[in-house]
Design an enzyme around this catalytic site. Structure first.
Site, mmCIF file in Angstrom:
data_model
loop_
_atom_site.group_PDB
_atom_site.id
_atom_site.type_symbol
_atom_site.label_atom_id
_atom_site.label_comp_id
_atom_site.label_asym_id
_atom_site.label_seq_id
_atom_site.Cartn_x
_atom_site.Cartn_y
_atom_site.Cartn_z
ATOM 1 N N ARG A 168 2.268 -0.284 -0.799
ATOM 2 C CA ARG A 168 3.201 0.862 -0.765
ATOM 3 C C ARG A 168 3.240 1.500 -2.153
ATOM 4 N NH1 ARG A 168 4.785 -2.848 3.107
ATOM 5 N NH2 ARG A 168 4.530 -1.901 5.168
ATOM 6 N N ASP A 197 -2.326 -2.496 4.245
ATOM 7 C CA ASP A 197 -1.258 -2.075 5.150
ATOM 8 C C ASP A 197 -1.529 -0.633 5.571
ATOM 9 O OD1 ASP A 197 1.334 -1.934 6.503
ATOM 10 O OD2 ASP A 197 1.832 -3.697 5.305
ATOM 11 N N HIS A 270 -0.148 -2.749 11.532
ATOM 12 C CA HIS A 270 -0.183 -2.408 10.097
ATOM 13 C C HIS A 270 -1.596 -1.998 9.656
ATOM 14 C CE1 HIS A 270 3.947 -3.391 8.700
ATOM 15 N NE2 HIS A 270 3.950 -4.203 9.739
ATOM 16 N N ASP A 336 2.525 -9.293 11.929
ATOM 17 C CA ASP A 336 3.911 -8.846 12.138
ATOM 18 C C ASP A 336 3.930 -7.451 12.757
ATOM 19 O OD1 ASP A 336 2.751 -7.938 9.711
ATOM 20 O OD2 ASP A 336 4.701 -7.202 9.032
ATOM 21 N N GLU A 337 5.031 -7.156 13.392
ATOM 22 C CA GLU A 337 5.332 -5.800 13.871
ATOM 23 C C GLU A 337 4.135 -5.120 14.533
ATOM 24 O OE1 GLU A 337 8.802 -4.404 10.829
ATOM 25 O OE2 GLU A 337 6.778 -4.309 10.016
ATOM 26 N N TYR A 428 14.170 -11.431 0.584
ATOM 27 C CA TYR A 428 13.466 -10.173 0.313
ATOM 28 C C TYR A 428 14.108 -9.586 -0.950
ATOM 29 C CZ TYR A 428 10.613 -9.656 4.572
ATOM 30 O OH TYR A 428 9.658 -9.790 5.547
ATOM 31 N N PHE A 429 13.397 -9.673 -2.039
ATOM 32 C CA PHE A 429 13.988 -9.206 -3.300
ATOM 33 C C PHE A 429 13.972 -7.681 -3.396
ATOM 34 C CE2 PHE A 429 13.020 -13.526 -5.536
ATOM 35 C CZ PHE A 429 14.002 -14.124 -4.747
ATOM 36 N N TRP A 479 8.637 -6.192 -1.296
ATOM 37 C CA TRP A 479 8.024 -5.050 -0.614
ATOM 38 C C TRP A 479 8.342 -3.812 -1.439
ATOM 39 C CZ3 TRP A 479 4.844 -6.564 3.127
ATOM 40 C CH2 TRP A 479 5.080 -7.794 3.754
ATOM 41 N N THR A 480 7.334 -2.979 -1.674
ATOM 42 C CA THR A 480 7.503 -1.998 -2.758
ATOM 43 C C THR A 480 7.652 -0.540 -2.305
ATOM 44 O OG1 THR A 480 5.099 -1.911 -3.035
ATOM 45 C CG2 THR A 480 6.317 -3.481 -4.420
ATOM 46 N N GLU A 481 8.125 -0.317 -1.071
ATOM 47 C CA GLU A 481 8.339 1.071 -0.649
ATOM 48 C C GLU A 481 9.168 1.836 -1.683
ATOM 49 O OE1 GLU A 481 8.638 -1.558 1.330
ATOM 50 O OE2 GLU A 481 7.933 -1.102 3.366
HETATM 51 C C1 ACM Z 1 7.659 -7.993 7.494
HETATM 52 O O1 ACM Z 1 8.668 -7.793 6.802
HETATM 53 N N1 ACM Z 1 7.279 -7.117 8.404
HETATM 54 C C2 ACM Z 1 6.855 -9.180 7.318
#
Ligand code: ACM
Length: 547
Positions: A168, A197, A270, A336-337, A428-429, A479-481
């Site tokens: 991201r 991703d 993804h 995932d997802e 999740y930091f 996660w770096t969005e």
């Molecule tokens: C995730 O947060 N979709 C692994």
């Protein structure tokens, strides 16, 4: 009388200086299993001292030499140990499985003019080195005194990880190495590198070059929050990727520091960047897809792979290329997802499901997972997947990485899967750590320092059950969005990563949040400053109480 008085004064002075010096062992972070003060003189180290090392620990001896120099200004000499020869003075790194009886364990003894560090493996010696450095002053000196102490230490959990999403937003190679240094300081042993991703491919793949020429770049990036209306974009091309030479350099760097690197190639969802590069692997091969420039694609935009022969050939080739690059015994395959709606709408996917006697789209997801697991098994690698891969029946050697709550972790353990816990709250930091404006542009969820510190990887329902053993440990994810810069990554991880290190390393019976905060101030914060890293300074005022 006078003589006795002076002797008492002298003794008092000596004892006082011993106790004054014995303080650093009380500030160690993460807290060791056992610390015993010894009735001996402190050990002096100067630029004339030597680091004697077992040949198996040669790289760690050089690593210690570099860190000692950076911290104290002292450059010690390196000398390999000769078999059977005793050493007096300096530092000794010895391989000794009789004393250090567990994996990753170290025994550090300082006294009799010598600091002896014993371990049976590289990781043990790396952790002993980190502890030794915390026993030394954080300043340039001509001589240091190591307090007389015996430390017996080993981790509570076998898996202690940190993750970083470089898709991201991406970060320079130098920062990836710095991140690995941060992990080593905190006695973590796994770096989970999220490399692909919807928004880009960040690793060079030689067999499918369009993954990089097309898949590594997006034309635009969302501005502000995903929920903001109206939606705005920055129309600037963004991207890049790590070359295989760079990847090899990082792997080597991490190996010296006892850190395994787990690459993640996220399939079969993804995968928008993949189908942008190779539309033939999508459910609509005639479509021109863009690399995604928004976040949260699940059930919003098509990002799945189609089950075609050319897709499986692609997956086999790419995962083999990745497996050859990374020595890690595990490769993360995502999982995932995976939105099922695009497969439901695809006649080709439906035909594939029928032809292969799969139950439904979940069965198709499992089919993808099993194919890739099979390619990797031939390379002697196990797979890790996010907990959604449990939607189907799986080989029990599959490692489940659980990003949901305890319930999913319990389910995985009861099904005899090794489990890595990384629940979004509190691990999740990229969840916020305060409720101030500075933290408002993050994903929903409040995970302050005490939530991380008090996190227990083994869910209560598993404690005392045989399945408890399936919980390998836990990991903090980044996660770096909404984290576009190095400074912001650092702000999000510190001090929460320090808290997690203690939740994973230390004996839960020794845990105490107030004492942790004291050691954080004494030991960790001065390090953050010496690393010139950013961190969240107001952590003491933000706890779960601030609802
Ligand atoms: C995730 O947060 N979709 C692994």
């Amino acid at each position: 009388m006078k003589y006795t008085y002076s002797l008492c004064l002298l003794l008092g002075f000596v004892l006082f200086s011993f106790t004054a010096k014995a303080q650093l062992a009380a500030h160690l972070i993460p807290k060791p299993q056992q610390v015993t003060a010894l009735q001996q003189k402190p050990v002096s180290l100067t630029a004339k001292s030597t680091i004697h090392y077992e040949p198996a620990f040669a790289s760690q001896a050089t690593y210690l030499q570099e860190l000692l120099k950076a911290q104290t200004g002292l450059t010690l000499t390196l000398a390999p140990l000769s078999a059977g020869k005793a050493v007096n003075g300096g530092i000794v790194l010895r391989k000794d499985a009789k004393t250090a009886t567990r994996k990753e364990m170290y025994v550090l003894e300082s006294g009799n003019n010598t600091v002896i560090l014993k371990a049976q493996d590289v990781n043990g010696v790396v952790y002993g080195i980190q502890t030794l450095l915390q026993l030394l002053p954080l300043q340039k000196v001509t001589q240091v005194q190591v307090e007389p102490v015996k430390i017996v230490d080993y981790p509570q959990f076998a898996y202690r990880g940190m993750h970083l999403d470089v898709v991201r937003h991406t970060f320079p190679l130098e920062f990836i190495k710095k991140y690995i240094d941060y992990l080593a300081f905190h006695k973590f042993n796994n770096f989970h590198w999220h490399l692909t991703d919807d928004q880009g491919w960040r690793i060079e793949i030689k067999s499918y070059p369009k993954l990089n020429t097309i898949g590594s770049y997006r034309d635009s990036t969302l501005i502000g929050h995903f929920f903001d209306k109206p939606v705005r974009y920055n129309p600037k091309r963004y991207g890049g990727y790590f070359t295989q030479e760079e990847v090899k350099e990082v792997i080597k760097y991490a190996q010296v520091r006892g850190i395994n690197i787990i690459p993640e190639i996220d399939i079969p969802g993804h995968s928008r960047a993949t189908i942008a590069a190779y539309p033939a692997f999508s459910t609509h091969p005639d479509t021109t897809w863009n690399v995604a420039y928004t976040w949260g694609m699940y059930n919003r935009q098509n990002n799945v792979l189609a089950p075609r022969p050319e897709t499986f050939k692609f997956l086999k080739t790419v995962f083999e290329e990745v497996a050859d690059l990374f020595p890690s015994p595990y490769i993360h395959i995502g999982g995932d997802e995976t939105s099922k709606m695009w497969w439901k709408a695809s006649p080709q996917a439906q035909e594939f499901i029928k032809k292969h006697n799969l139950k439904d789209e979940k069965g198709l997801q499992t089919y993808f997972v099993e194919q890739v697991a099979g390619y990797l098994a031939k390379k002697n690698k196990k797979i890790i997947g996010w907990h959604e891969i449990m939607e189907g029946e799986l080989d029990t050697t599959t490692i489940v990485m659980n990003w949901a709550n305890d319930k999913k972790g319990i389910e995985a353990a009861m099904r005899k899967h090794p489990v890595i816990m990384t629940p979004s709250h509190p691990l999740y930091f990229n969840q916020y750590q305060s409720k101030t404006k500075a933290d408002s542009l993050q994903i929903p969820g409040y995970s302050p320092l005490d939530a991380v510190y008090n996190y227990k990887p083994i869910p209560d329902a598993l404690v005392g059950k045989p399945e408890e053993k399936y919980i390998m440990g836990a990991q903090g994810n980044v996660w770096t969005e909404y984290i576009p810069t190095v400074k912001q990554v650092e702000y999000m991880i510190f001090p929460r990563m320090t808290a997690l290190s203690e939740a994973l390393w230390s004996n839960p019976k020794h845990k105490n949040f107030e004492d942790f905060k004291r050691r954080l101030e004494k030991t960790a914060v001065p390090r953050y400053k010496s690393w010139n890293t950013n961190y969240f300074k107001d952590y003491a005022n933000w706890t779960l109480q601030n609802k």
